[in-house]
Design an enzyme around this catalytic site. Structure first.
Site, PDB file in Angstrom:
ATOM      1  N   ARG A  37       0.801  -1.225   0.000  1.00 49.96           N
ATOM      2  CA  ARG A  37       0.000   0.000   0.000  1.00 49.96           C
ATOM      3  C   ARG A  37       0.839   1.283   0.000  1.00 49.96           C
ATOM      4  NH1 ARG A  37      -3.868  -1.585   4.825  1.00 49.96           N
ATOM      5  NH2 ARG A  37      -2.292  -3.215   5.059  1.00 49.96           N
ATOM      6  N   GLY A 103       3.537 -15.180   6.006  1.00 48.61           N
ATOM      7  CA  GLY A 103       2.831 -14.802   7.212  1.00 48.61           C
ATOM      8  C   GLY A 103       3.750 -14.474   8.376  1.00 48.61           C
ATOM      9  N   THR A 104       3.166 -13.819   9.367  1.00 52.93           N
ATOM     10  CA  THR A 104       3.969 -13.348  10.499  1.00 52.93           C
ATOM     11  C   THR A 104       4.548 -14.513  11.314  1.00 52.93           C
ATOM     12  OG1 THR A 104       1.911 -13.095  11.744  1.00 52.93           O
ATOM     13  CG2 THR A 104       2.825 -11.112  10.742  1.00 52.93           C
ATOM     14  N   GLU A 181      -7.847 -13.194  13.911  1.00 51.41           N
ATOM     15  CA  GLU A 181      -7.683 -12.131  12.920  1.00 51.41           C
ATOM     16  C   GLU A 181      -9.041 -11.626  12.447  1.00 51.41           C
ATOM     17  OE1 GLU A 181      -4.748 -10.574  11.988  1.00 51.41           O
ATOM     18  OE2 GLU A 181      -4.297 -11.695  13.812  1.00 51.41           O
ATOM     19  N   ASN A 197      -4.927  -6.836  19.300  1.00 55.19           N
ATOM     20  CA  ASN A 197      -3.512  -7.198  19.372  1.00 55.19           C
ATOM     21  C   ASN A 197      -2.651  -6.172  18.646  1.00 55.19           C
ATOM     22  OD1 ASN A 197      -0.970  -8.544  19.099  1.00 55.19           O
ATOM     23  ND2 ASN A 197      -1.673  -9.444  17.170  1.00 55.19           N
ATOM     24  N   ARG A 358      27.239  26.039   2.036  1.00 54.08           N
ATOM     25  CA  ARG A 358      27.346  24.708   1.436  1.00 54.08           C
ATOM     26  C   ARG A 358      28.404  23.891   2.172  1.00 54.08           C
ATOM     27  NH1 ARG A 358      28.557  26.090  -4.309  1.00 54.08           N
ATOM     28  NH2 ARG A 358      28.815  23.840  -4.449  1.00 54.08           N
ATOM     29  N   TYR A 412      37.219  28.223  -9.736  1.00 48.66           N
ATOM     30  CA  TYR A 412      37.124  27.090 -10.658  1.00 48.66           C
ATOM     31  C   TYR A 412      37.528  27.538 -12.046  1.00 48.66           C
ATOM     32  CZ  TYR A 412      34.899  22.990 -12.845  1.00 48.66           C
ATOM     33  OH  TYR A 412      34.654  21.838 -13.538  1.00 48.66           O
ATOM     34  N   THR A 448      38.023  48.645  -4.478  1.00 51.03           N
ATOM     35  CA  THR A 448      36.747  48.275  -5.083  1.00 51.03           C
ATOM     36  C   THR A 448      36.895  48.022  -6.579  1.00 51.03           C
ATOM     37  OG1 THR A 448      35.475  49.438  -3.449  1.00 51.03           O
ATOM     38  CG2 THR A 448      34.469  49.244  -5.610  1.00 51.03           C
TER      39      THR A 448
HETATM   40  C1  UD1 Z   1      -0.935  -8.131  12.300  1.00 53.24           C
HETATM   41  C2  UD1 Z   1      -1.504  -9.137  13.300  1.00 53.24           C
HETATM   42  C3  UD1 Z   1      -2.785  -8.608  13.911  1.00 53.24           C
HETATM   43  C4  UD1 Z   1      -2.501  -7.282  14.566  1.00 53.24           C
HETATM   44  C5  UD1 Z   1      -1.864  -6.296  13.581  1.00 53.24           C
HETATM   45  C6  UD1 Z   1      -1.397  -5.078  14.315  1.00 53.24           C
HETATM   46  C7  UD1 Z   1      -0.887 -11.365  12.490  1.00 53.24           C
HETATM   47  C8  UD1 Z   1      -1.344 -12.578  11.789  1.00 53.24           C
HETATM   48  N1  UD1 Z   1      -1.766 -10.373  12.617  1.00 53.24           N
HETATM   49  O1  UD1 Z   1      -1.820  -8.010  11.223  1.00 53.24           O
HETATM   50  O2  UD1 Z   1      -3.304  -9.503  14.878  1.00 53.24           O
HETATM   51  O3  UD1 Z   1      -3.689  -6.738  15.103  1.00 53.24           O
HETATM   52  O4  UD1 Z   1      -0.705  -6.878  12.958  1.00 53.24           O
HETATM   53  O5  UD1 Z   1      -0.921  -4.111  13.432  1.00 53.24           O
HETATM   54  O6  UD1 Z   1       0.253 -11.320  12.934  1.00 53.24           O
HETATM   55  N2  UD1 Z   1       5.631  -9.601   7.976  1.00 53.24           N
HETATM   56  C9  UD1 Z   1       6.721 -10.362   7.644  1.00 53.24           C
HETATM   57  N3  UD1 Z   1       6.541 -11.493   6.914  1.00 53.24           N
HETATM   58  C10 UD1 Z   1       5.327 -11.910   6.514  1.00 53.24           C
HETATM   59  C11 UD1 Z   1       4.200 -11.121   6.853  1.00 53.24           C
HETATM   60  C12 UD1 Z   1       4.387  -9.972   7.596  1.00 53.24           C
HETATM   61  O7  UD1 Z   1       7.856 -10.021   7.992  1.00 53.24           O
HETATM   62  O8  UD1 Z   1       5.256 -12.969   5.864  1.00 53.24           O
HETATM   63  C13 UD1 Z   1       5.838  -8.362   8.763  1.00 53.24           C
HETATM   64  C14 UD1 Z   1       5.450  -7.133   7.983  1.00 53.24           C
HETATM   65  O9  UD1 Z   1       6.577  -6.610   7.311  1.00 53.24           O
HETATM   66  C15 UD1 Z   1       4.953  -6.200   9.066  1.00 53.24           C
HETATM   67  C16 UD1 Z   1       4.457  -7.127  10.167  1.00 53.24           C
HETATM   68  O10 UD1 Z   1       5.013  -8.398   9.901  1.00 53.24           O
HETATM   69  O11 UD1 Z   1       5.991  -5.394   9.589  1.00 53.24           O
HETATM   70  C17 UD1 Z   1       2.939  -7.210  10.242  1.00 53.24           C
HETATM   71  O12 UD1 Z   1       2.439  -7.738   9.044  1.00 53.24           O
HETATM   72  P1  UD1 Z   1       1.041  -7.266   8.432  1.00 53.24           P
HETATM   73  O13 UD1 Z   1       0.799  -8.037   7.193  1.00 53.24           O
HETATM   74  O14 UD1 Z   1       1.019  -5.794   8.332  1.00 53.24           O
HETATM   75  O15 UD1 Z   1       0.027  -7.781   9.565  1.00 53.24           O
HETATM   76  P2  UD1 Z   1      -1.445  -7.287   9.810  1.00 53.24           P
HETATM   77  O16 UD1 Z   1      -2.352  -7.885   8.819  1.00 53.24           O
HETATM   78  O17 UD1 Z   1      -1.447  -5.833   9.979  1.00 53.24           O
END
Ligand code: UD1
Ligand code: CA
Length: 493
Positions: A37, A103-104, A181, A197, A358, A412, A448
């Site tokens: 985004r 995923g996280t 989620e 969270n 500068r 220069y 001058t």
């Molecule tokens: C996540 C949480 C959600 C929480 C919210 C808070 C999970 C599943 N969900 O959702 O519960 O309320 O944050 O803002 O954790 N990232 C990685 N690798 C990945 C995916 C994400 O490093 O594969 C990192 C992203 O760079 C980011 C962070 O994890 O810094 C959070 O990821 P994002 O996809 O923004 O999670 P949300 O959907 O916001």
């Protein structure tokens, strides 16, 4: 399953500090996401906020909270992120690669894999939450250590608009059972839950290792969720402790609007810190993270202070000045709309209005650089003055020398830069060109309008202009001749 760690010292109510004397708490920062985004070629966590990449603040929060090691999980744009972290934090920070963003939970696994074997505990949080501070992290860790039976400690916030966040589910006795989620919520009752969270988890590395291994992508997004650690630990009979946290820890950045909001909040926080330390800061000034400002200095509105800038005690930085990496001495006065970079301004010196310093300009104590004067790689000695309209490049100007209006250092020749040396007390008359390399001796006088092409001995006068000749009555004669010609032309018409 319980690992009690009686290592925490500090006050749970206010600022907390984790005792790292046994040095075994790792921080894992998740920063592999693309940040779609942001619509940017630059990875999200490298976008600047108050002069530093977003990820900087997460790393610093971890270090300041006393974590003994910090692992940043990188993926998208990882070369940029890794290079920045290495340059800025050296070996205090390591990176772990998450090649594919699954995923996280998957990111946390990658991070945990890079944590040293000796780490007993870990705190995991997101790299896109720059307003999160060391105390927020320390609070969660403190509860993990202090609660009698605590397998996972996690921050929670109660908000009015919980849409999009993972919700905290509790059982009838109020125990945390799960984070669900937003997309996986099953009823309006669940959607109405306002406890969410924000994303700070602390647990022993053993608990994390086991629960992260048990993750499954059985959710709406088909991802591995870090948040499922909670239900896994709960199902095993472990205890999850919710730690109420400040709403600021929520301010995650997903798009440039949120970046702007977070930056405004951070600027306000920085200004307020300076004010509490005895600095006057008018509204509308922007002081980047890391800038130092001495007591009783005044920073007017529209001023931008960037990079490694330092403002001395009692100095005045007036409206609209933009300073990047500038060291300003005590009591100096920077008048409006002066622009300076990689330079030094001595104590009590006066600059501007509308001066341009500068890189490598070095203005001595009590020296003056006035309006429409541009300096580059030039040193002005104590009390030297260049008050109006000048270009001073590659110069060494002695104490109390006076540079007149319209002076140009011709430094220069199209191929190389040359140095102009003006010794102490010399006087350069207005509209002079000094063709470098050249030395103008101590106390010398340049008349001058002179073009100086060779050295001027100390105490000498240099003058190089065509001698003036006055032709008596010439102007009057010229006027009447022109007048007569005009009248003759009119008659002809
Ligand atoms: C996540 C949480 C959600 C929480 C919210 C808070 C999970 C599943 N969900 O959702 O519960 O309320 O944050 O803002 O954790 N990232 C990685 N690798 C990945 C995916 C994400 O490093 O594969 C990192 C992203 O760079 C980011 C962070 O994890 O810094 C959070 O990821 P994002 O996809 O923004 O999670 P949300 O959907 O916001
Ligand atoms: Ca997010």
């Amino acid at each position: 399953m319980r690992w009690i760690r009686p290592r925490f010292h500090g006050d749970l109510g206010g600022m907390t500090e984790v005792d790292t004397s046994q040095g075994t708490t790792a921080a894992i920062i998740l920063a592999a996401g693309q940040g779609t985004r942001m619509k940017s070629a630059v990875p999200k966590v490298m976008h600047l906020l108050c002069g530093r990449p977003i990820v900087h603040y997460s790393v610093r929060a971890a270090l300041d909270a006393g974590c003994s090691e910090v692992v940043v999980v990188v993926g998208h744009g990882r070369d940029l992120v890794t290079a920045y972290l290495a340059k800025t934090f050296g070996d205090r920070v390591r990176t772990a690669i998450q090649a594919e963003q699954r995923g996280t939970g998957d990111a946390a696994r990658a991070g945990l894999g890079a944590v040293s074997a000796g780490a007993r505990d870990a705190v995991i949080f997101y790299g896109d939450v720059p307003l999160l501070a060391a105390e927020d992290v320390a609070h969660v860790l403190a509860r993990l250590f202090a609660e009698p039976k605590c397998d996972v400690a996690l921050a929670t916030c109660v908000v009015d608009r919980p849409e999009g966040y993972g919700r905290i589910l509790r059982d009838a006795r109020g125990h945390v059972t799960e984070i669900r989620e937003h997309r996986d919520l099953r009823s309006d009752d669940e959607r109405a839950i306002r406890e969410i969270n924000p994303g700070i988890f602390a647990a022993s590395t053993d608990v994390l290792r086991r629960s992260l291994t048990a993750l499954h992508p059985n959710n709406a997004q088909g991802e591995l969720y870090l948040t499922d650690v909670v239900s896994i630990v709960h199902a095993e009979g472990g205890r999850v402790v919710a730690v109420p946290s400040r709403a600021e820890v929520l301010a995650g950045i997903n798009d440039r609007d949120q970046l702007a909001d977070a930056e405004a909040a951070m600027y306000a926080r920085i200004a307020s810190d300076h004010r509490r330390a005895g600095v006057t800061i008018r509204s509308g000034a922007r002081i980047d993270d890391g800038v130092e400002v001495g007591r009783d200095a005044t920073i007017e509105s529209g001023v931008v202070l960037r990079g490694a800038t330092k403002i001395g005690a009692g100095a005045v930085v007036d409206v609209g000045c933009v300073l990047t990496n500038v060291d300003v001495g005590e009591g100096a006065i920077l008048k409006p709309y002066s622009v300076m970079q990689d330079s030094r301004v001595g104590a009590r010196a006066q600059i501007g209005p509308f001066s341009h310093l500068r890189p490598e300009s070095d203005v001595g104590e009590d020296a003056h650089v006035g309006n429409f004067v541009e300096t580059k790689k030039t040193r002005l000695g104590k009390g030297a003055k260049a008050n109006h309209l000048a270009y001073l490049g590659d110069g060494v100007i002695g104490e109390a020398a006076n540079i007149g209006a319209g002076t140009i250092f011709c430094n220069y020749d199209g191929f190389q830069k040359h140095t102009t040396t003006i010794e102490a007390g010399a006087f350069i008359g207005s509209d002079s060109q000094i063709v470098a390399p050249v030395v103008i001796g101590e106390g010398a006088y340049v008349a001058t309008g002179t073009t100086v092409t060779k050295d001027v001995p100390a105490g000498a006068l240099a003058i190089s202009r065509v001698r003036q000749e006055n032709k008596d009555g010439y102007a009057t004669r010229l006027k009447s001749r022109l007048k007569a010609a005009k009248e003759a032309a009119k008659k002809k018409e």
